[in-house]
Write a protein that holds these residues in place. Structure first.
Motif, PDB file in Angstrom:
ATOM      1  N   ALA A  80     -19.356 -11.247 -23.717  1.00 19.02           N
ATOM      2  CA  ALA A  80     -18.859 -11.595 -25.047  1.00 19.02           C
ATOM      3  C   ALA A  80     -17.364 -11.304 -25.160  1.00 19.02           C
ATOM      4  O   ALA A  80     -16.839 -10.396 -24.500  1.00 19.02           O
ATOM      5  CB  ALA A  80     -19.620 -10.816 -26.115  1.00 19.02           C
ATOM      6  N   ASN A  81     -16.682 -12.071 -26.000  1.00 21.42           N
ATOM      7  CA  ASN A  81     -15.265 -11.822 -26.248  1.00 21.42           C
ATOM      8  C   ASN A  81     -15.095 -10.544 -27.061  1.00 21.42           C
ATOM      9  O   ASN A  81     -15.925 -10.231 -27.918  1.00 21.42           O
ATOM     10  CB  ASN A  81     -14.634 -12.981 -27.019  1.00 21.42           C
ATOM     11  CG  ASN A  81     -14.545 -14.246 -26.197  1.00 21.42           C
ATOM     12  OD1 ASN A  81     -14.487 -14.195 -24.973  1.00 21.42           O
ATOM     13  ND2 ASN A  81     -14.546 -15.391 -26.848  1.00 21.42           N
ATOM     14  N   VAL A  82     -14.025  -9.825 -26.788  1.00 20.48           N
ATOM     15  CA  VAL A  82     -13.685  -8.639 -27.561  1.00 20.48           C
ATOM     16  C   VAL A  82     -12.508  -8.996 -28.459  1.00 20.48           C
ATOM     17  O   VAL A  82     -11.460  -9.424 -27.980  1.00 20.48           O
ATOM     18  CB  VAL A  82     -13.324  -7.455 -26.645  1.00 20.48           C
ATOM     19  CG1 VAL A  82     -12.885  -6.254 -27.472  1.00 20.48           C
ATOM     20  CG2 VAL A  82     -14.509  -7.085 -25.772  1.00 20.48           C
ATOM     21  N   MET A  83     -12.706  -8.851 -29.768  1.00 23.49           N
ATOM     22  CA  MET A  83     -11.684  -9.230 -30.739  1.00 23.49           C
ATOM     23  C   MET A  83     -11.016  -7.979 -31.302  1.00 23.49           C
ATOM     24  O   MET A  83     -11.682  -6.999 -31.640  1.00 23.49           O
ATOM     25  CB  MET A  83     -12.306 -10.034 -31.872  1.00 23.49           C
ATOM     26  CG  MET A  83     -13.101 -11.245 -31.416  1.00 23.49           C
ATOM     27  SD  MET A  83     -12.100 -12.464 -30.518  1.00 23.49           S
ATOM     28  CE  MET A  83     -10.987 -13.010 -31.824  1.00 23.49           C
ATOM     29  N   ARG A  84      -9.713  -8.025 -31.389  1.00 25.76           N
ATOM     30  CA  ARG A  84      -8.949  -6.920 -31.985  1.00 25.76           C
ATOM     31  C   ARG A  84      -7.872  -7.514 -32.885  1.00 25.76           C
ATOM     32  O   ARG A  84      -6.996  -8.233 -32.422  1.00 25.76           O
ATOM     33  CB  ARG A  84      -8.321  -6.044 -30.909  1.00 25.76           C
ATOM     34  CG  ARG A  84      -7.552  -4.844 -31.473  1.00 25.76           C
ATOM     35  CD  ARG A  84      -7.053  -3.946 -30.362  1.00 25.76           C
ATOM     36  NE  ARG A  84      -6.487  -2.728 -30.890  1.00 25.76           N
ATOM     37  CZ  ARG A  84      -5.205  -2.588 -31.228  1.00 25.76           C
ATOM     38  NH1 ARG A  84      -4.370  -3.602 -31.070  1.00 25.76           N
ATOM     39  NH2 ARG A  84      -4.764  -1.447 -31.705  1.00 25.76           N
ATOM     40  N   GLY A  85      -8.016  -7.230 -34.170  1.00 28.37           N
ATOM     41  CA  GLY A  85      -7.043  -7.763 -35.124  1.00 28.37           C
ATOM     42  C   GLY A  85      -7.036  -9.274 -35.175  1.00 28.37           C
ATOM     43  O   GLY A  85      -5.980  -9.891 -35.355  1.00 28.37           O
ATOM     44  N   GLY A  86      -8.214  -9.889 -34.980  1.00 29.30           N
ATOM     45  CA  GLY A  86      -8.304 -11.339 -35.029  1.00 29.30           C
ATOM     46  C   GLY A  86      -7.878 -12.028 -33.749  1.00 29.30           C
ATOM     47  O   GLY A  86      -7.907 -13.255 -33.666  1.00 29.30           O
ATOM     48  N   GLU A  87      -7.491 -11.270 -32.736  1.00 29.72           N
ATOM     49  CA  GLU A  87      -7.036 -11.841 -31.462  1.00 29.72           C
ATOM     50  C   GLU A  87      -8.030 -11.512 -30.353  1.00 29.72           C
ATOM     51  O   GLU A  87      -8.674 -10.464 -30.353  1.00 29.72           O
ATOM     52  CB  GLU A  87      -5.653 -11.292 -31.094  1.00 29.72           C
ATOM     53  CG  GLU A  87      -4.556 -11.610 -32.098  1.00 29.72           C
ATOM     54  CD  GLU A  87      -4.220 -13.095 -32.133  1.00 29.72           C
ATOM     55  OE1 GLU A  87      -4.442 -13.772 -31.103  1.00 29.72           O
ATOM     56  OE2 GLU A  87      -3.746 -13.574 -33.179  1.00 29.72           O
ATOM     57  N   ASP A  88      -8.147 -12.429 -29.402  1.00 31.98           N
ATOM     58  CA  ASP A  88      -9.003 -12.219 -28.234  1.00 31.98           C
ATOM     59  C   ASP A  88      -8.338 -11.180 -27.341  1.00 31.98           C
ATOM     60  O   ASP A  88      -7.241 -11.391 -26.824  1.00 31.98           O
ATOM     61  CB  ASP A  88      -9.194 -13.539 -27.486  1.00 31.98           C
ATOM     62  CG  ASP A  88     -10.230 -13.424 -26.379  1.00 31.98           C
ATOM     63  OD1 ASP A  88     -10.636 -12.296 -26.077  1.00 31.98           O
ATOM     64  OD2 ASP A  88     -10.639 -14.460 -25.830  1.00 31.98           O
ATOM     65  N   ALA A  89      -9.014 -10.027 -27.146  1.00 33.35           N
ATOM     66  CA  ALA A  89      -8.399  -8.929 -26.403  1.00 33.35           C
ATOM     67  C   ALA A  89      -9.065  -8.664 -25.061  1.00 33.35           C
ATOM     68  O   ALA A  89      -8.704  -7.720 -24.371  1.00 33.35           O
ATOM     69  CB  ALA A  89      -8.425  -7.659 -27.248  1.00 33.35           C
ATOM     70  N   GLY A  90     -10.052  -9.472 -24.686  1.00 34.07           N
ATOM     71  CA  GLY A  90     -10.716  -9.258 -23.408  1.00 34.07           C
ATOM     72  C   GLY A  90     -12.165  -9.680 -23.453  1.00 34.07           C
ATOM     73  O   GLY A  90     -12.600 -10.364 -24.385  1.00 34.07           O
ATOM     74  N   ASP A  91     -12.919  -9.274 -22.455  1.00 30.88           N
ATOM     75  CA  ASP A  91     -14.333  -9.620 -22.360  1.00 30.88           C
ATOM     76  C   ASP A  91     -15.138  -8.381 -21.968  1.00 30.88           C
ATOM     77  O   ASP A  91     -14.646  -7.507 -21.245  1.00 30.88           O
ATOM     78  CB  ASP A  91     -14.560 -10.715 -21.309  1.00 30.88           C
ATOM     79  CG  ASP A  91     -13.786 -11.984 -21.625  1.00 30.88           C
ATOM     80  OD1 ASP A  91     -14.097 -12.612 -22.640  1.00 30.88           O
ATOM     81  OD2 ASP A  91     -12.876 -12.322 -20.844  1.00 30.88           O
ATOM     82  N   VAL A  92     -16.389  -8.347 -22.435  1.00 23.75           N
ATOM     83  CA  VAL A  92     -17.272  -7.229 -22.079  1.00 23.75           C
ATOM     84  C   VAL A  92     -17.763  -7.422 -20.652  1.00 23.75           C
ATOM     85  O   VAL A  92     -18.389  -8.428 -20.327  1.00 23.75           O
ATOM     86  CB  VAL A  92     -18.469  -7.129 -23.038  1.00 23.75           C
ATOM     87  CG1 VAL A  92     -19.396  -5.992 -22.606  1.00 23.75           C
ATOM     88  CG2 VAL A  92     -17.998  -6.915 -24.471  1.00 23.75           C
ATOM     89  N   GLU A  93     -17.476  -6.466 -19.811  1.00 26.68           N
ATOM     90  CA  GLU A  93     -17.892  -6.513 -18.414  1.00 26.68           C
ATOM     91  C   GLU A  93     -19.287  -5.920 -18.230  1.00 26.68           C
ATOM     92  O   GLU A  93     -20.081  -6.427 -17.440  1.00 26.68           O
ATOM     93  CB  GLU A  93     -16.888  -5.746 -17.546  1.00 26.68           C
ATOM     94  CG  GLU A  93     -17.218  -5.694 -16.077  1.00 26.68           C
ATOM     95  CD  GLU A  93     -17.022  -7.031 -15.382  1.00 26.68           C
ATOM     96  OE1 GLU A  93     -17.576  -7.215 -14.274  1.00 26.68           O
ATOM     97  OE2 GLU A  93     -16.306  -7.890 -15.941  1.00 26.68           O
ATOM     98  N   ASP A  94     -19.585  -4.850 -18.974  1.00 25.06           N
ATOM     99  CA  ASP A  94     -20.882  -4.190 -18.806  1.00 25.06           C
ATOM    100  C   ASP A  94     -21.139  -3.269 -19.987  1.00 25.06           C
ATOM    101  O   ASP A  94     -20.250  -3.009 -20.808  1.00 25.06           O
ATOM    102  CB  ASP A  94     -20.908  -3.384 -17.500  1.00 25.06           C
ATOM    103  CG  ASP A  94     -22.271  -3.449 -16.815  1.00 25.06           C
ATOM    104  OD1 ASP A  94     -23.285  -3.586 -17.529  1.00 25.06           O
ATOM    105  OD2 ASP A  94     -22.320  -3.373 -15.571  1.00 25.06           O
ATOM    106  N   VAL A  95     -22.384  -2.786 -20.062  1.00 23.27           N
ATOM    107  CA  VAL A  95     -22.794  -1.843 -21.109  1.00 23.27           C
ATOM    108  C   VAL A  95     -23.345  -0.601 -20.422  1.00 23.27           C
ATOM    109  O   VAL A  95     -24.128  -0.704 -19.471  1.00 23.27           O
ATOM    110  CB  VAL A  95     -23.877  -2.458 -22.023  1.00 23.27           C
ATOM    111  CG1 VAL A  95     -24.342  -1.444 -23.060  1.00 23.27           C
ATOM    112  CG2 VAL A  95     -23.342  -3.722 -22.711  1.00 23.27           C
ATOM    113  N   ILE A  96     -22.925   0.564 -20.882  1.00 25.28           N
ATOM    114  CA  ILE A  96     -23.365   1.819 -20.296  1.00 25.28           C
ATOM    115  C   ILE A  96     -24.447   2.441 -21.168  1.00 25.28           C
ATOM    116  O   ILE A  96     -24.272   2.611 -22.373  1.00 25.28           O
ATOM    117  CB  ILE A  96     -22.187   2.799 -20.130  1.00 25.28           C
ATOM    118  CG1 ILE A  96     -21.136   2.183 -19.197  1.00 25.28           C
ATOM    119  CG2 ILE A  96     -22.665   4.136 -19.587  1.00 25.28           C
ATOM    120  CD1 ILE A  96     -19.917   3.045 -19.001  1.00 25.28           C
TER     121      ILE A  96
END
Length: 266
Positions: free
Chosen positions: A45-61
C-alpha cells in the motif's frame, strides 16, 4: 453392577473430540472476521504523509503474541530527500531519520534501508488502499517515552526487588518469550500448516488484523482437495511456528478444522 463408569469411559474419546471442536469453534467467529483487514492489503500500500505519496509498505512486523508492532516502509527517506532538494536546502536533515539520532523523528532505520514505523502511528484507509502517517508521526513515540519514563521512575523507587518483580510480570504477560521475538508477515504467508493428524493440511494465505486494536485475529489457511480449495480461519498461534521447517503446527485435528464454517470474503 454399576455400568455408569464403564459407559463414561467408552464415551471419553468422543467427548474429548467434541470438546476440541467446540473449543476451536468458540475461538473463531467467521462473520466478525469479515470486518478485519488483510495483511496482504497493507503490504504494497502507498504511504501518505501530508497528502503526498511518501513510499510503500514493504512488510508488517507481528509479535509472537499476535500484536501488530510496526510496518516497514520503503522510499520514505527518498521522498524526504526529494522534498528537501525541491525546497532548495539539500543539506537539510530528512524528516525520516532514526529516533535515537533525531530525538523523535518518523520511525527508525533498519539495516536494509527501510523505515520502521510503529503501528499506532499509522492508519489504513481501505478506500484509498493507503496508509496514512499520524500528524507528525510522533504521537505514539511520545506516549511510549512517557510511559517508559514512568516505569523507570517506579522501578528506581522500589529498588532491585521491584525491578525483579516487574521483570517477572513482563515475562508472564509475554508468555515467557523475548520481547524481540517477532515475525514478518511475509515470513508467515505461504507457511505450511500442520495438524495433529495431517502433516500438510494447507498453507497460510493471509493474516487478518483488527486495525482498531492493533492485533491479529486469525490466519487464513488454504486447504486443497484435488482441484477444490477450502479456506479456513484459524487462531493465531505464532509460538507454534518452526522457522527451520517453515511450518506452523496446530494441536487441532483435521475433523476439528473442517467442522468450521469456511471463510468466504463478503
Amino acid at each position: 453392577m454399576n455400568y455408569r463408569p464403564l459407559m463414561l469411559a467408552a464415551l471419553a474419546p468422543l467427548i474429548a473430540t467434541a470438546s476440541a471442536g467446540e473449543s476451536l469453534q468458540s475461538r473463531i467467529d467467521v462473520q466478525k472476521l469479515q470486518e478485519d483487514l488483510r495483511v496482504t492489503d497493507v503490504i504494497g500500500a502507498n504511504v501518505m504523509r501530508g497528502g503526498e505519496d511518501a513510499g510503500d509498505v514493504e512488510d508488517v512486523i507481528i509479535s509472537s503474541d499476535g500484536r501488530v508492532d510496526a510496518v516497514l516502509v520503503d522510499g520514505l527517506d527518498d521522498a524526504a530527500d526529494e522534498n528537501n532538494t525541491m525546497n532548495g536546502d539539500p543539506e537539510q536533515q530528512p524528516v525520516s531519520v532514526p529516533q535515537e539520532k533525531s530525538g523523535g523523528g518518523i520511525g527508525t532505520q533498519t539495516d536494509e534501508g527501510f523505515t520502521k514505523i510503529q503501528w499506532n502511528q499509522v492508519s489504513y484507509d481501505p478506500q484509498e488502499d493507503s496508509l496514512r502517517l499520524q500528524a507528525g508521526g510522533q504521537s505514539g513515540s511520545s506516549s511510549q517515552a512517557q510511559t517508559s519514563g514512568m516505569r523507570t521512575s517506579s522501578t528506581s523507587a522500589t529498588g532491585s526487588s521491584g525491578s525483579q518483580q516487574s521483570s517477572q510480570q513482563s515475562s508472564q504477560q509475554s508468555g515467557g518469550s523475548s520481547s524481540g521475538d517477532t515475525f514478518r508477515a511475509s515470513e508467515i504467508l505461504g507457511m505450511e500448516v500442520h495438524l495433529s493428524d495431517a502433516k500438510s493440511f494447507g498453507e497460510v494465505e493471509d493474516v487478518l488484523i483488527d486495525r482498531k486494536q492493533g492485533k491479529t485475529t486469525a490466519l487464513l489457511v488454504d486447504a486443497w482437495e484435488g482441484f477444490d480449495k477450502q479456506t479456513y480461519a484459524l487462531p493465531v498461534e505464532l509460538k507454534a511456528i518452526n522457522r527451520e521447517d517453515n511450518a506452523l503446527t496446530y494441536s487441532f485435528t483435521e475433523s476439528d478444522v473442517v467442522a468450521l464454517q469456511e471463510y468466504e470474503e463478503q
